[in-house]
Design a protein around this motif. Structure first.
Motif, PDB file in Angstrom:
ATOM      1  N   ALA A   1       0.902  -1.079   0.148  1.00 42.87           N
ATOM      2  CA  ALA A   1       0.148  -0.063   0.212  1.00 42.87           C
ATOM      3  C   ALA A   1       0.776   1.371   0.100  1.00 42.87           C
ATOM      4  N   ALA A   2       2.113   1.164   0.454  1.00 48.96           N
ATOM      5  CA  ALA A   2       3.089   2.453   0.599  1.00 48.96           C
ATOM      6  C   ALA A   2       3.442   2.796  -0.730  1.00 48.96           C
ATOM      7  N   TRP A   3       3.663   1.625  -1.566  1.00 51.70           N
ATOM      8  CA  TRP A   3       4.236   1.809  -3.075  1.00 51.70           C
ATOM      9  C   TRP A   3       2.838   2.677  -3.816  1.00 51.70           C
ATOM     10  N   VAL A   4       1.661   2.493  -3.485  1.00 53.45           N
ATOM     11  CA  VAL A   4       0.590   3.269  -4.185  1.00 53.45           C
ATOM     12  C   VAL A   4       0.514   4.644  -3.782  1.00 53.45           C
ATOM     13  N   ALA A   5       0.921   4.754  -2.334  1.00 52.22           N
ATOM     14  CA  ALA A   5       0.899   6.189  -2.005  1.00 52.22           C
ATOM     15  C   ALA A   5       1.762   6.824  -2.506  1.00 52.22           C
ATOM     16  N   ALA A   6       3.167   6.205  -2.733  1.00 50.33           N
ATOM     17  CA  ALA A   6       4.258   6.997  -3.314  1.00 50.33           C
ATOM     18  C   ALA A   6       4.119   7.209  -4.664  1.00 50.33           C
ATOM     19  N   GLU A   7       3.515   6.373  -5.524  1.00 48.28           N
ATOM     20  CA  GLU A   7       3.273   6.462  -6.860  1.00 48.28           C
ATOM     21  C   GLU A   7       2.293   7.666  -7.184  1.00 48.28           C
ATOM     22  N   ALA A   8       1.181   7.734  -6.149  1.00 49.20           N
ATOM     23  CA  ALA A   8       0.276   8.702  -6.410  1.00 49.20           C
ATOM     24  C   ALA A   8       0.865  10.152  -5.936  1.00 49.20           C
ATOM     25  N   ARG A   9       1.905  10.152  -5.129  1.00 49.10           N
ATOM     26  CA  ARG A   9       2.339  11.321  -4.900  1.00 49.10           C
ATOM     27  C   ARG A   9       3.330  12.129  -6.129  1.00 49.10           C
ATOM     28  N   ARG A  10       4.017  10.869  -6.586  1.00 49.72           N
ATOM     29  CA  ARG A  10       4.764  11.204  -7.774  1.00 49.72           C
ATOM     30  C   ARG A  10       3.960  11.874  -8.960  1.00 49.72           C
ATOM     31  N   GLU A  11       2.842  11.306  -9.249  1.00 49.31           N
ATOM     32  CA  GLU A  11       1.711  11.795 -10.282  1.00 49.31           C
ATOM     33  C   GLU A  11       1.323  13.051  -9.922  1.00 49.31           C
ATOM     34  N   ALA A  12       1.143  13.204  -8.655  1.00 56.39           N
ATOM     35  CA  ALA A  12       0.498  14.996  -8.380  1.00 56.39           C
ATOM     36  C   ALA A  12       1.580  15.659  -8.397  1.00 56.39           C
ATOM     37  N   GLU A  13       2.937  15.376  -8.043  1.00 60.81           N
ATOM     38  CA  GLU A  13       4.138  16.379  -8.205  1.00 60.81           C
ATOM     39  C   GLU A  13       4.332  16.612  -9.829  1.00 60.81           C
ATOM     40  N   ALA A  14       4.240  15.423 -10.576  1.00 57.29           N
ATOM     41  CA  ALA A  14       4.410  15.683 -12.100  1.00 57.29           C
ATOM     42  C   ALA A  14       3.287  16.494 -12.729  1.00 57.29           C
ATOM     43  N   GLU A  15       1.971  16.708 -12.046  1.00 55.60           N
ATOM     44  CA  GLU A  15       1.005  17.469 -12.729  1.00 55.60           C
ATOM     45  C   GLU A  15       1.152  18.777 -12.239  1.00 55.60           C
ATOM     46  N   ALA A  16       1.570  18.795 -10.931  1.00 57.41           N
ATOM     47  CA  ALA A  16       1.922  20.165 -10.293  1.00 57.41           C
ATOM     48  C   ALA A  16       3.187  20.888 -11.271  1.00 57.41           C
ATOM     49  N   ASP A  17       4.341  20.177 -11.452  1.00 58.34           N
ATOM     50  CA  ASP A  17       5.222  20.570 -12.321  1.00 58.34           C
ATOM     51  C   ASP A  17       4.770  20.933 -13.729  1.00 58.34           C
TER      52      ASP A  17
END
Length: 104
Positions: A1-17
């Motif tokens: 479940a931790a990898w899912v949260a990390a992946e969601a965080r990376r996607e959110a950061e990419a969208e913000a960038d």
């Protein structure tokens, strides 16, 4: 479940960038192009950076003396001064020149 949260965080950061980059591009484009009233006001050829337009050849100037003793060159000079005053937004001066021209 931790990898899912990390992946969601990376996607959110990419969208913000991507959003930040798009905003920077829009701000740069807006800074280059005047908006509002500034986009409507005429600019003198020296301010625009454009080369002055070539003037068509004119026959030898004929100066005609007016009944008031004013030549065509003097009238053209007054007209040019009035246009410069209008362009500089010195409307009082432009009005005085207009009145002076009307008396000729």
């Amino acid at each position: 479940a931790a990898w899912v949260a990390a992946e969601a965080r990376r996607e959110a950061e990419a969208e913000a960038d991507a959003l930040a980059a798009a905003e920077e591009e829009a701000a740069a484009a807006a800074a280059e192009k005047p908006s509002g009233w500034a986009s409507v006001v005429r600019k003198a050829p020296a301010e625009t950076g454009a080369p002055p337009s070539p003037k068509p050849p004119v026959a030898a100037p004929m100066t005609k003396q007016r009944s008031s003793g004013t030549s065509d060159e003097q009238v053209k000079g007054l007209l040019m001064r009035r246009e410069q005053a209008r362009f500089s937004r010195e409307f009082d001066q432009a009005d005085r020149l207009r009145e002076q021209l009307a008396k000729l």
